[in-house]
Write an enzyme that holds these catalytic residues in place. Structure first.
Site, short mmCIF file in Angstrom:
data_model
loop_
_atom_site.label_atom_id
_atom_site.label_comp_id
_atom_site.label_asym_id
_atom_site.label_seq_id
_atom_site.Cartn_x
_atom_site.Cartn_y
_atom_site.Cartn_z
N CYS A 102 -22.38 53.11 10.17
CA CYS A 102 -21.07 52.49 10.44
C CYS A 102 -19.98 53.18 9.62
O CYS A 102 -19.60 54.29 9.95
CB CYS A 102 -21.13 50.99 10.21
SG CYS A 102 -19.91 50.15 11.23
N HIS A 135 -25.59 49.51 13.48
CA HIS A 135 -26.39 49.07 12.31
C HIS A 135 -27.87 48.98 12.66
O HIS A 135 -28.38 47.90 12.96
CB HIS A 135 -25.89 47.70 11.84
CG HIS A 135 -24.54 47.74 11.22
ND1 HIS A 135 -24.35 48.01 9.89
CD2 HIS A 135 -23.31 47.56 11.74
CE1 HIS A 135 -23.06 47.99 9.62
NE2 HIS A 135 -22.40 47.73 10.72
N GLU A 167 -30.27 49.01 10.71
CA GLU A 167 -31.02 48.26 9.68
C GLU A 167 -31.33 46.83 10.10
O GLU A 167 -32.26 46.22 9.59
CB GLU A 167 -30.27 48.28 8.34
CG GLU A 167 -29.01 47.43 8.26
CD GLU A 167 -27.75 48.13 8.74
OE1 GLU A 167 -27.86 49.09 9.53
OE2 GLU A 167 -26.64 47.70 8.35
#
Ligand code: GLN
Length: 541
Positions: A385, A511, A513
């Site tokens: 990001c 994202h 993650e």
């Protein structure tokens, strides 16, 4: 009809209720049940999206674009629970709904009160997930600590719900602390007694206690807790500090927590599911011989929870590569001026650099230094990001010769606005819930590193940002060696960039993650760790 488990916490905060809830969910999945987890947060913010990471920690984003509490990240990593807007109930959301109904005239003539209007709304919101997903068992975690003023309406709502659901259909699990008092050389049970007393005072008798301790809960303390808290002996579980949070479901499973939960809910094991994959991931973390060292460059590094999902995803990448990981958190403010000597000493032994997401101008120059260092020294770089926007700005300034190129977030009058506001964002005035949020399709370019990493041509990833790559500069960047390897088909928004003349430099606008699990690491993190290992091999480390 689903059965319910309500999880509360007492004595102090930060006992790990989220992980405890996720672990119970995991154990129930191993016993063949479909679970859904819901988090109730007693704060008045409608969602945590407007909160500073120092106040709240990471904001976890779901596929449907909800900005939620970081405990939902634990739920995702441990279980297959559906996670969406309805999975996080806040006081703000509850009051917003009730006040909207009042203004609409739904309660005509009535006085609107905490009981029953607020508590009814809480119950309705908690039950939304069950209806949508057909869960067998819903686990509801109540944020805060028993005795807080803010959480009272939630506790009252779950008290009512348990009563309405009837015996055998809902239970309360309470997580407490038995502190070890060195001078006395023993674990103290009094805080637990008081905390359960608080719950009983408002009509909630927990069936199961999970007692956090740093020392073993001896038979005496165990019996005392059961007696004074009015809980059966075999329902008091020791929850000792462990080194690896992923071991917790295995430990509780072994202690028989699953069996007790099912018994209390009048359920039998449905279909035993294998816990081997999970156990293997835990084993790798314990026994891996090799270890990598990666640097995360952030500005909220003093707060442990600010980059929670990133930290966990790096660990998952390491598991997938059969190694351990040492994550070095580096304060971006300290890297402000590009100074190769200083960077070399800061990054000593670090073989991978990750720049995570973030907002606001503070720390930007330090992150740019880190990106430049990674690019020039050919160190694997993963930008996420803001970390992608940083990679783009750095490339513009130092490769394309665009002096002082910037994002308009940090300098609205820059000559080279290589990162600028998404067009749909231009007229947005309110902060709450207005970013580009949730899952979007990303099409990967053939022959790119991204395509190789994912092993497919199309992926869905979650977003949370207002700014994006400014398409005007695309051609110049391509000419200078930056590849745009992932695009959102609508409007060709740039989702992934990579540098061709570099062993492993990839940065993404989304994202990844949020979608990584210990036994199923996200390809980008697995690829990142693999590249780091390769470099370490080369360096002879
Ligand atoms: N501040 C940047 C934006 O809004 C990046 C956001 C992020 O990293 N999540 O676009």
């Amino acid at each position: 009809m689903a059965k319910y488990i309500f999880i509360t916490g007492g004595v102090v905060s930060s006992l790990g209720k989220g992980i405890a809830s996720a672990s119970i969910g995991k154990i129930l999945e191993w016993k063949g049940y479909k679970v859904a987890l819901v988090k109730c947060d007693p704060y008045i913010n409608v969602d945590p999206g407007t909160m500073n990471p120092y106040q709240h920690g990471e904001v976890y984003v779901t596929d449907d674009g909800a900005e939620t509490d970081l405990d939902l990240g634990h739920y995702f990593r441990y279980t297959n629970s559906p996670l969406a807007k309805y999975s996080n109930v806040t006081t703000g959301k509850v009051y917003q709904n009730v006040i909207t109904k009042e203004r609409r005239g739904d309660f005509l003539g009535g006085t609107v009160q905490v009981i029953p209007h607020i508590t009814n709304e809480i119950k309705d919101l908690i039950r939304q997930g069950e209806k949508k997903h057909n869960a067998d068992i819903v686990l509801v975690e109540i944020g805060g600590t028993a005795g807080d003023i803010e959480s009272l309406p939630f506790l009252e709502a779950i008290r009512q719900m348990k009563n309405e659901l009837g015996p055998g259909n809902a239970i309360n699990v309470h997580l407490t602390l038995a502190p070890y008092v060195k001078a006395a050389g023993e674990l103290k049970t009094k805080p637990t007694q008081h905390s359960v007393g608080k719950l009983r005072g408002i009509g909630i008798q927990p069936e199961i206690l999970m007692v956090r301790t740093e020392k073993p809960l001896d038979a005496g303390a165990h019996a005392k807790i059961a007696l004074f808290c009015n809980v059966q002996q075999d329902c008091v579980f020791e929850a000792r500090d462990v080194e690896d949070i992923y071991e917790i479901p295995l430990l509780f499973k072994k202690a028989g927590l699953g069996k007790i939960v099912l018994k209390k809910l009048d359920l039998k094991v449905r279909k035993r599911k294998d816990s081997k994959r999970w156990a293997k991931a835990v084993r790798i973390r314990k026994t891996a011989k090799r270890k990598i060292k990666v640097g995360v460059i952030g500005k909220y590094i003093t707060l442990q929870d600010a980059y929670k999902s990133i930290d966990e995803a790096i660990k998952h990448g390491a598991i997938a590569n059969n190694c351990g990981v040492d994550i070095v958190k580096i304060e971006s403010d300290n890297l402000e001026k590009y100074n190769p000597e200083k960077l070399r000493s800061v990054f000593k032994g670090v073989s991978g650099i990750l720049v995570p997401g973030g907002f606001g101008v503070r720390g930007i120059e330090g992150k740019l230094s880190a990106a430049k260092y990674a690019r020039e020294e050919k160190i694997p770089y993963l930008g996420i990001c803001l970390g992608m926007q940083i990679a783009v700005i750095e490339f513009a300034r130092n490769v394309c010769g665009m002096e002082n190129a910037n994002s308009t977030e940090f300098n609205a009058r820059t000559k080279y606005p290589v990162i600028s506001l998404l067009s749909e964002q231009e007229y947005v005035k309110w902060f709450g819930g207005t970013m580009r949020l949730g899952k979007y399709k990303c099409v990967l370019k053939p022959d790119s590193l991204a395509k190789k990493i994912y092993g497919k041509t199309e992926v869905m990833e979650r977003h949370r940002h207002r700014y994006e790559f400014n398409g005007v500069y695309k051609k110049t960047f391509i000419r200078q060696g930056m590849d745009f390897s992932g695009l959102h088909p609508k409007g060709n928004l740039v989702e992934i960039v990579e540098i061709k003349d570099h062993p492993w430099f990839i940065a993404v606008q989304f994202h990844p993650e949020f979608k990584s699990k210990p036994d199923k690491g996200h390809p980008l993190f697995t690829g990142f760790v693999k590249a780091v290992l390769k470099l370490q091999d080369k360096q002879g480390g």
